[in-house]
Design a protein around this motif. Structure first.
Motif, mmCIF file in Angstrom:
data_model
loop_
_atom_site.group_PDB
_atom_site.id
_atom_site.type_symbol
_atom_site.label_atom_id
_atom_site.label_comp_id
_atom_site.label_asym_id
_atom_site.label_seq_id
_atom_site.Cartn_x
_atom_site.Cartn_y
_atom_site.Cartn_z
ATOM 1 N N GLY A 140 0.772 -1.231 0.000
ATOM 2 C CA GLY A 140 0.000 0.000 0.000
ATOM 3 C C GLY A 140 0.801 1.279 0.000
ATOM 4 N N GLY A 141 2.110 1.182 -0.189
ATOM 5 C CA GLY A 141 2.954 2.370 -0.201
ATOM 6 C C GLY A 141 3.305 2.821 -1.596
ATOM 7 N N PHE A 142 4.058 3.911 -1.670
ATOM 8 C CA PHE A 142 4.484 4.493 -2.941
ATOM 9 C C PHE A 142 5.997 4.419 -3.067
ATOM 10 N N VAL A 143 6.458 4.290 -4.311
ATOM 11 C CA VAL A 143 7.883 4.249 -4.622
ATOM 12 C C VAL A 143 8.119 5.057 -5.889
ATOM 13 N N ALA A 144 9.183 5.863 -5.909
ATOM 14 C CA ALA A 144 9.502 6.657 -7.097
ATOM 15 C C ALA A 144 10.970 7.027 -7.095
ATOM 16 N N ASP A 145 11.427 7.564 -8.247
ATOM 17 C CA ASP A 145 12.753 8.170 -8.300
ATOM 18 C C ASP A 145 12.628 9.617 -7.836
ATOM 19 N N PHE A 146 13.701 10.386 -7.923
ATOM 20 C CA PHE A 146 13.679 11.753 -7.402
ATOM 21 C C PHE A 146 12.846 12.701 -8.266
ATOM 22 N N ASP A 147 12.465 12.255 -9.467
ATOM 23 C CA ASP A 147 11.564 13.045 -10.314
ATOM 24 C C ASP A 147 10.102 12.702 -10.056
ATOM 25 N N GLY A 148 9.871 11.792 -9.119
ATOM 26 C CA GLY A 148 8.505 11.356 -8.861
ATOM 27 C C GLY A 148 8.001 10.353 -9.868
ATOM 28 N N GLU A 149 8.887 9.808 -10.677
ATOM 29 C CA GLU A 149 8.538 8.833 -11.710
ATOM 30 C C GLU A 149 8.965 7.431 -11.283
ATOM 31 N N GLY A 150 8.748 6.464 -12.162
ATOM 32 C CA GLY A 150 9.039 5.077 -11.808
ATOM 33 C C GLY A 150 10.361 4.554 -12.313
ATOM 34 N N ASN A 151 11.340 5.426 -12.549
ATOM 35 C CA ASN A 151 12.611 4.995 -13.131
ATOM 36 C C ASN A 151 13.714 4.761 -12.095
ATOM 37 N N TYR A 152 13.339 4.411 -10.881
ATOM 38 C CA TYR A 152 14.335 4.237 -9.822
ATOM 39 C C TYR A 152 15.315 3.103 -10.108
ATOM 40 N N LEU A 153 14.887 2.043 -10.783
ATOM 41 C CA LEU A 153 15.806 0.942 -11.070
ATOM 42 C C LEU A 153 16.916 1.387 -12.016
ATOM 43 N N LYS A 154 16.642 2.366 -12.875
ATOM 44 C CA LYS A 154 17.651 2.878 -13.798
ATOM 45 C C LYS A 154 18.467 4.003 -13.179
ATOM 46 N N SER A 155 17.802 4.907 -12.465
ATOM 47 C CA SER A 155 18.509 6.060 -11.907
ATOM 48 C C SER A 155 19.327 5.697 -10.667
ATOM 49 N N GLY A 156 18.870 4.699 -9.927
ATOM 50 C CA GLY A 156 19.519 4.329 -8.676
ATOM 51 C C GLY A 156 19.107 5.187 -7.499
ATOM 52 N N ASN A 157 18.238 6.160 -7.737
ATOM 53 C CA ASN A 157 17.769 7.064 -6.685
ATOM 54 C C ASN A 157 16.326 6.733 -6.344
ATOM 55 N N ILE A 158 16.044 6.549 -5.063
ATOM 56 C CA ILE A 158 14.729 6.053 -4.671
ATOM 57 C C ILE A 158 14.176 6.790 -3.471
ATOM 58 N N VAL A 159 12.867 7.013 -3.505
ATOM 59 C CA VAL A 159 12.091 7.534 -2.378
ATOM 60 C C VAL A 159 10.905 6.605 -2.206
ATOM 61 N N ALA A 160 10.609 6.220 -0.969
ATOM 62 C CA ALA A 160 9.499 5.309 -0.713
ATOM 63 C C ALA A 160 8.862 5.645 0.619
ATOM 64 N N GLY A 161 7.582 5.306 0.752
ATOM 65 C CA GLY A 161 6.939 5.544 2.034
ATOM 66 C C GLY A 161 5.447 5.299 2.008
ATOM 67 N N THR A 162 4.814 5.551 3.152
ATOM 68 C CA THR A 162 3.360 5.507 3.210
ATOM 69 C C THR A 162 2.828 6.605 2.287
ATOM 70 N N PRO A 163 1.601 6.505 1.811
ATOM 71 C CA PRO A 163 1.106 7.500 0.844
ATOM 72 C C PRO A 163 1.267 8.947 1.294
ATOM 73 N N LYS A 164 0.927 9.272 2.520
ATOM 74 C CA LYS A 164 1.005 10.657 2.989
ATOM 75 C C LYS A 164 2.440 11.084 3.267
ATOM 76 N N VAL A 165 3.204 10.226 3.935
ATOM 77 C CA VAL A 165 4.597 10.548 4.240
ATOM 78 C C VAL A 165 5.406 10.650 2.953
ATOM 79 N N PHE A 166 5.117 9.785 1.996
ATOM 80 C CA PHE A 166 5.838 9.773 0.730
ATOM 81 C C PHE A 166 5.812 11.140 0.054
ATOM 82 N N THR A 167 4.662 11.772 0.023
ATOM 83 C CA THR A 167 4.538 13.058 -0.669
ATOM 84 C C THR A 167 5.437 14.112 -0.051
ATOM 85 N N GLU A 168 5.411 14.239 1.264
ATOM 86 C CA GLU A 168 6.262 15.217 1.946
ATOM 87 C C GLU A 168 7.742 14.864 1.804
#
Length: 273
Positions: A231-259
Motif C-alpha cells: 500500500g505504499g508508494f515508490v519513485a525516483d527523485f523526479d517522482g517517476e518510476g525509473n528508480y531501477l535505472k537512476s539508482g535514486n529512490i524515495v518510498a513511504g506511506t502515501p502521505k509521508v511519501f509526498t512530503e
C-alpha cells in the motif's frame, strides 16, 4: 495463511533459503573469511559468490529461459540477459560490510522482473528468519502474514530509513542537505546498512519512509514491489518510476511519501554542478 502460491515465489524462497544456509554457516567463522575490495568501501567475499551461485543454480533449473542480473556475476541467460522478457535480479548478500563485521543486518534479495518491472519479490533475513514475499496484485507478506505500510500521515511523525553514499561521493553534499532537512522534519533517521531490509521494513510498517542515492537495481527491485503491494508508494527523485535505472529512490506511506519526496526534490534540484 499466505495467499501467494505463485511457483516463481516458491522457487525464489527455496533459493533464498539455500543462500541463507551458506551465509549462516559462514557467520560462525567470520575470522576465516577472505574479503576482497571491489571498489572503495565496496567488498565481496567467497560467501557472496557461493550464495549467488546457489541462487542462480536453483533459478536456472526451474526457469532456464529467464535472464539473470546478479550483483557479483552480472548478466547471463537468454541473450546475456538483455533480450529476456523475464529477468531475475539477485543480491545474494545485501549488507556485505555489515556481515563481515558481524553486524546482524543483512539479507538475501531476489526479484523477478518482466519487461523491467518487478513481478515477484523475496527478501529473507537469515538472522531473524523473517521472510518477506510479494507478487504484483496479490499483496505483501512477512512469514505468511499479510503486511501493510504504517498509517503515519505526517512527515513530522515519521521514522525514516536512509543509506549514506559510500561508494561514490559525488553527491555527498546534496545528500547531507537532505539529511539535515529530514533530521529536523521527522522524528528520527536510521541507517542500518542493508537497503533491501530497509525497504522491507517500510512495507511492514517498521519505517514510514526511505530514501537513498546511487543504489543498484538488485538492491531495490524486491523491496520496491513489497512496498507497493503493502500500500505504499515508490519513485525516483523526479517522482517517476525509473528508480531501477537512476539508482535514486524515495518510498513511504502515501502521505509521508509526498512530503518526503518534496523535501528530497527540493535539495536535489538545488544542487550545483
Amino acid at each position: 495463511m499466505r495467499l501467494n502460491f505463485d511457483p516463481a515465489v516458491n522457487i525464489a524462497v527455496k533459493a533464498a533459503r539455500r543462500a541463507a544456509s551458506i551465509i549462516n554457516q559462514a557467520a560462525n567463522q567470520l575470522e576465516l573469511l577472505n574479503v576482497e575490495s571491489k571498489a572503495p568501501n565496496d567488498f565481496v567475499t567467497e560467501v557472496d559468490r557461493a550464495a549467488e551461485t546457489a541462487i542462480i543454480d536453483i533459478l536456472r533449473e526451474a526457469f532456464p529461459e529467464h535472464g539473470i542480473l546478479a550483483e557479483e556475476s552480472g548478466r547471463s541467460g537468454v541473450e546475456d540477459g538483455r533480450g529476456a522478457e523475464y529477468v531475475w535480479m539477485i543480491d545474494p548478500l545485501d549488507g556485505t560490510t555489515n556481515f563481515i563485521h558481524g553486524f546482524p543486518q543483512y539479507a538475501v534479495s531476489i526479484a523477478l522482473t518482466r519487461k523491467g518491472a518487478p513481478e515477484h519479490a523475496v527478501i529473507f533475513d537469515p538472522v531473524s528468519n523473517e521472510l518477506f514475499t510479494a507478487s504484483r496484485g496479490r499483496g505483501a507478506f512477512m512469514n505468511d502474514r499479510r503486511i501493510r505500510v504504517s498509517r503515519r500521515l505526517r512527515l513530522s511523525d515519521a521514522l525514516l530509513g536512509t543509506g549514506f553514499p559510500f561508494r561514490q561521493f559525488a553527491h555527498i553534499d546534496v545528500y547531507l542537505s537532505m539529511f539535515r532537512e529530514l533530521a529536523q522534519r521527522s522524528v528520527g533517521l536510521r541507517r542500518a546498512g542493508a537497503a533491501a531490509l530497509d525497504l522491507a521494513y517500510v512495507a511492514s510498517g517498521r519505517l514510514d519512509g526511505f530514501w537513498e542515492i546511487g543504489l543498484s537495481p538488485w538492491d531495490m527491485a524486491a523491496g520496491a514491489l513489497l512496498i507497493q503491494e503493502a500500500g505504499g508508494f515508490v519513485a525516483d527523485f523526479d517522482g517517476e518510476g525509473n528508480y531501477l535505472k537512476s539508482g535514486n529512490i524515495v518510498a513511504g506511506t502515501p502521505k509521508v511519501f509526498t512530503e518526503l519526496l518534496l523535501t528530497v526534490q527540493s535539495c536535489w534540484n538545488a544542487r550545483t554542478g
